[in-house]
Design a protein around this motif. Sequence first.
Motif, PDB file in Angstrom:
ATOM      1  N   LEU A  72       0.831  -1.204   0.000  1.00 15.94           N
ATOM      2  CA  LEU A  72       0.000   0.000   0.000  1.00 15.94           C
ATOM      3  C   LEU A  72       0.870   1.260   0.000  1.00 15.94           C
ATOM      4  CD1 LEU A  72      -3.009   0.637   0.227  1.00 15.94           C
ATOM      5  CD2 LEU A  72      -2.769   0.655   2.695  1.00 15.94           C
ATOM      6  N   GLU A  73       1.842   1.294   0.895  1.00 22.92           N
ATOM      7  CA  GLU A  73       2.668   2.495   1.022  1.00 22.92           C
ATOM      8  C   GLU A  73       3.573   2.679  -0.188  1.00 22.92           C
ATOM      9  OE1 GLU A  73       4.459   2.403   4.974  1.00 22.92           O
ATOM     10  OE2 GLU A  73       2.622   3.291   5.790  1.00 22.92           O
ATOM     11  N   THR A  74       3.971   1.570  -0.785  1.00 23.96           N
ATOM     12  CA  THR A  74       4.787   1.685  -2.004  1.00 23.96           C
ATOM     13  C   THR A  74       3.994   2.385  -3.105  1.00 23.96           C
ATOM     14  OG1 THR A  74       6.046  -0.300  -1.447  1.00 23.96           O
ATOM     15  CG2 THR A  74       6.055   0.373  -3.754  1.00 23.96           C
ATOM     16  N   LEU A  75       2.763   1.967  -3.306  1.00 18.64           N
ATOM     17  CA  LEU A  75       1.946   2.593  -4.360  1.00 18.64           C
ATOM     18  C   LEU A  75       1.601   4.035  -3.988  1.00 18.64           C
ATOM     19  CD1 LEU A  75      -0.453  -0.318  -5.396  1.00 18.64           C
ATOM     20  CD2 LEU A  75       1.715   0.353  -6.410  1.00 18.64           C
ATOM     21  N   MET A  76       1.375   4.281  -2.704  1.00 15.20           N
ATOM     22  CA  MET A  76       1.084   5.658  -2.282  1.00 15.20           C
ATOM     23  C   MET A  76       2.305   6.553  -2.475  1.00 15.20           C
ATOM     24  SD  MET A  76      -1.202   4.693   1.036  1.00 15.20           S
ATOM     25  CE  MET A  76      -1.381   6.294   1.768  1.00 15.20           C
ATOM     26  N   SER A  77       3.489   5.976  -2.368  1.00 10.96           N
ATOM     27  CA  SER A  77       4.702   6.792  -2.574  1.00 10.96           C
ATOM     28  C   SER A  77       4.893   7.136  -4.042  1.00 10.96           C
ATOM     29  CB  SER A  77       5.942   6.070  -2.031  1.00 10.96           C
ATOM     30  OG  SER A  77       6.302   4.996  -2.863  1.00 10.96           O
ATOM     31  N   ARG A  78       4.034   6.564  -4.897  1.00 11.82           N
ATOM     32  CA  ARG A  78       4.022   6.942  -6.322  1.00 11.82           C
ATOM     33  C   ARG A  78       2.876   7.913  -6.607  1.00 11.82           C
ATOM     34  NH1 ARG A  78       8.067   4.774  -5.164  1.00 11.82           N
ATOM     35  NH2 ARG A  78       9.126   3.101  -6.251  1.00 11.82           N
ATOM     36  N   GLY A  79       2.158   8.285  -5.560  1.00 10.58           N
ATOM     37  CA  GLY A  79       1.129   9.312  -5.727  1.00 10.58           C
ATOM     38  C   GLY A  79      -0.305   8.801  -5.730  1.00 10.58           C
ATOM     39  N   LEU A  80      -0.501   7.486  -5.505  1.00  6.83           N
ATOM     40  CA  LEU A  80      -1.871   6.972  -5.483  1.00  6.83           C
ATOM     41  C   LEU A  80      -2.498   7.210  -4.102  1.00  6.83           C
ATOM     42  CD1 LEU A  80      -0.802   5.464  -8.021  1.00  6.83           C
ATOM     43  CD2 LEU A  80      -2.255   3.566  -7.347  1.00  6.83           C
ATOM     44  N   LYS A  81      -3.757   7.612  -4.081  1.00  5.15           N
ATOM     45  CA  LYS A  81      -4.469   7.720  -2.810  1.00  5.15           C
ATOM     46  C   LYS A  81      -4.674   6.306  -2.258  1.00  5.15           C
ATOM     47  CE  LYS A  81      -7.081  11.887  -3.844  1.00  5.15           C
ATOM     48  NZ  LYS A  81      -8.415  12.466  -4.041  1.00  5.15           N
ATOM     49  N   GLU A  82      -4.968   6.234  -0.959  1.00  5.99           N
ATOM     50  CA  GLU A  82      -5.073   4.919  -0.320  1.00  5.99           C
ATOM     51  C   GLU A  82      -6.107   4.029  -1.021  1.00  5.99           C
ATOM     52  OE1 GLU A  82      -5.285   4.983   3.891  1.00  5.99           O
ATOM     53  OE2 GLU A  82      -5.701   2.851   4.056  1.00  5.99           O
ATOM     54  N   GLU A  83      -7.286   4.597  -1.323  1.00  7.16           N
ATOM     55  CA  GLU A  83      -8.328   3.760  -1.937  1.00  7.16           C
ATOM     56  C   GLU A  83      -7.952   3.335  -3.361  1.00  7.16           C
ATOM     57  OE1 GLU A  83      -8.606   6.612  -0.387  1.00  7.16           O
ATOM     58  OE2 GLU A  83      -9.855   8.060  -1.433  1.00  7.16           O
ATOM     59  N   GLU A  84      -7.207   4.195  -4.057  1.00  9.08           N
ATOM     60  CA  GLU A  84      -6.743   3.825  -5.411  1.00  9.08           C
ATOM     61  C   GLU A  84      -5.723   2.699  -5.329  1.00  9.08           C
ATOM     62  OE1 GLU A  84      -6.993   8.247  -7.537  1.00  9.08           O
ATOM     63  OE2 GLU A  84      -5.176   7.670  -6.485  1.00  9.08           O
ATOM     64  N   ALA A  85      -4.853   2.800  -4.331  1.00 10.74           N
ATOM     65  CA  ALA A  85      -3.819   1.775  -4.160  1.00 10.74           C
ATOM     66  C   ALA A  85      -4.460   0.429  -3.796  1.00 10.74           C
ATOM     67  CB  ALA A  85      -2.833   2.211  -3.079  1.00 10.74           C
TER      68      ALA A  85
END
Lengths: 234, 311
Positions: B288-301
């Motif tokens: 989750l945090e990896t994808l969020m560190s690319r700019g995705l919101k939590e629900e998108e991730a």
Amino acid sequence: MLKIENLNIQKDKKVILREIDFEVKPKEIYGILGPNGAGKSSLAYAIMGCSGYRPNEGRIIFDGKAINNLPIWERARLGITLAWQQEARFEGITVEDYLLLGMKKKDRAEAEGALQNVLLDPKEYLKRRVDKTLSGGERKRIELASIFTMRPRLAILDEPDSGIDILALERIIEFVRNLTERGTTVILITHRADVARIAERAALIGEGYLVKQGPCQEVVEYFETRCLVCPQFK
Amino acid sequence: MQDYQMMVKAYEEAGGTPDVFKDPKTAHLVVNQNKVLGSQSIDGLTVTAREKEGGIDVDLRVDEGTKVANPVHLCFGVLPREGRQEIKLNALIRKGAEIRILAHCVFPNAIKVQHIMDALYTLEDSASLTYEEVHYHGVAGGVEVIPHARIKVGKDARIMTSFLLVKGRVGTLDIDYQAEADENGTLEMVARIYGYGEDKIKIKESGQLTGRGARGLIKSRIAVRERAESEVISELGASAPNARGHVDCVEVVQGEATAKAVPLVSVLHEHAQVTHEAAIGRVNQKELETLMSRGLKEEEAIELIIGGMLK
């Protein structure tokens, strides 16, 4: 660009970072050195805003604005990102999907170029999945390629040299330089003195404290002569 | 005829390609409720469907050594809001034959629909069967799906089953597959399901590796949210020299949903081995945090991670 002021972090009731102060200037490579367990990755997670690494004290300032309370994705949208030391694996997500994730304008050619930059053949890798079928070294290179495609303003590279063979190491160092040429500021976390030497300035962390900071050469020499000889740091 | 066209349309909406039903080289079977709307056999492969009171008997035979080039398309559906479908399938894959079956089960309008499948798959020596079952249910959650199967895998034979239910509400699902693999036989059973609302998912997959060198994999990928419930029982036993098996279960839970996983592994020979891994709970924080560190919101991730897992 990034200013860390009196950063203190506790995790599981244990202080893991204490009174950390340093500043990173735009487009420089700033090294964070230290032995294993010193708190280098914790610092990376704190800057990125990861769960469990919110400061108990102190401020993380990016472009003059405190970002302590921003979630990860908002920090990412400000231009901060992290290449993880232990990279996550994703079932069903292809390398191509992963590389395009952070790109504002999805450009497959740029994704191919990023893979070539880390010595991976796009024809072989774009359709592969970012899952357990990749070796540690392959996954590491894909992580770095994804930083390249994202074009962040500040990239925290957490031990980009780990799991990389000696032959590819020079390429990785060149990759870090390429990032700064494209306008990215780099925080380079490593416990290897030879890798840290590409930084202009550096900080040395030991047991959660900032032991020394200044010109990279001085910090590296201090690390090699004072830390690496100490058995507790080996 | 109108029913046939409606079934084909529903099949297309579920992701199928209706042209296959016009291809003389592609075997198929189309069933709405307990009525056979169309079937086609080809050289070396016979599909026979007989309507009977309260259900349908289907026989599928692949002749010895026949390598079926095109996948066989089975389309089972209940188009009305209410109805019942009961299919007894007997599939016999003779020595050295190879076949791939694509089964589409479509219940787009279901309010109170029951789909029962009771299947027997027999794979003779060196035979190969890939059975991919894709479900498309409506959004009302009024479907009760009960697929039960017994699978016999002969010497050097191989079966791969895949059950996919990620479009529409699951409703109530009760899978029960029991398989046995003989010498150097391979069985692989994979289920990918996404439940929400009041869905109830129960999966019991059991494999017995009774032959020397037999291989088995039971893999489940389940995501549940809202008030959905999931229970996965994966049983794998190895009782012959060099038999190897692995159970791999991941269940992602969101909201008030609940999940349970019961891996039952047994080894009855000193040179056999069965391993298992299970992860149940919220989406992996690191992913989750990896994808969020690319700019995705939590629900998108979360959506991307679950979408990838169920792909």
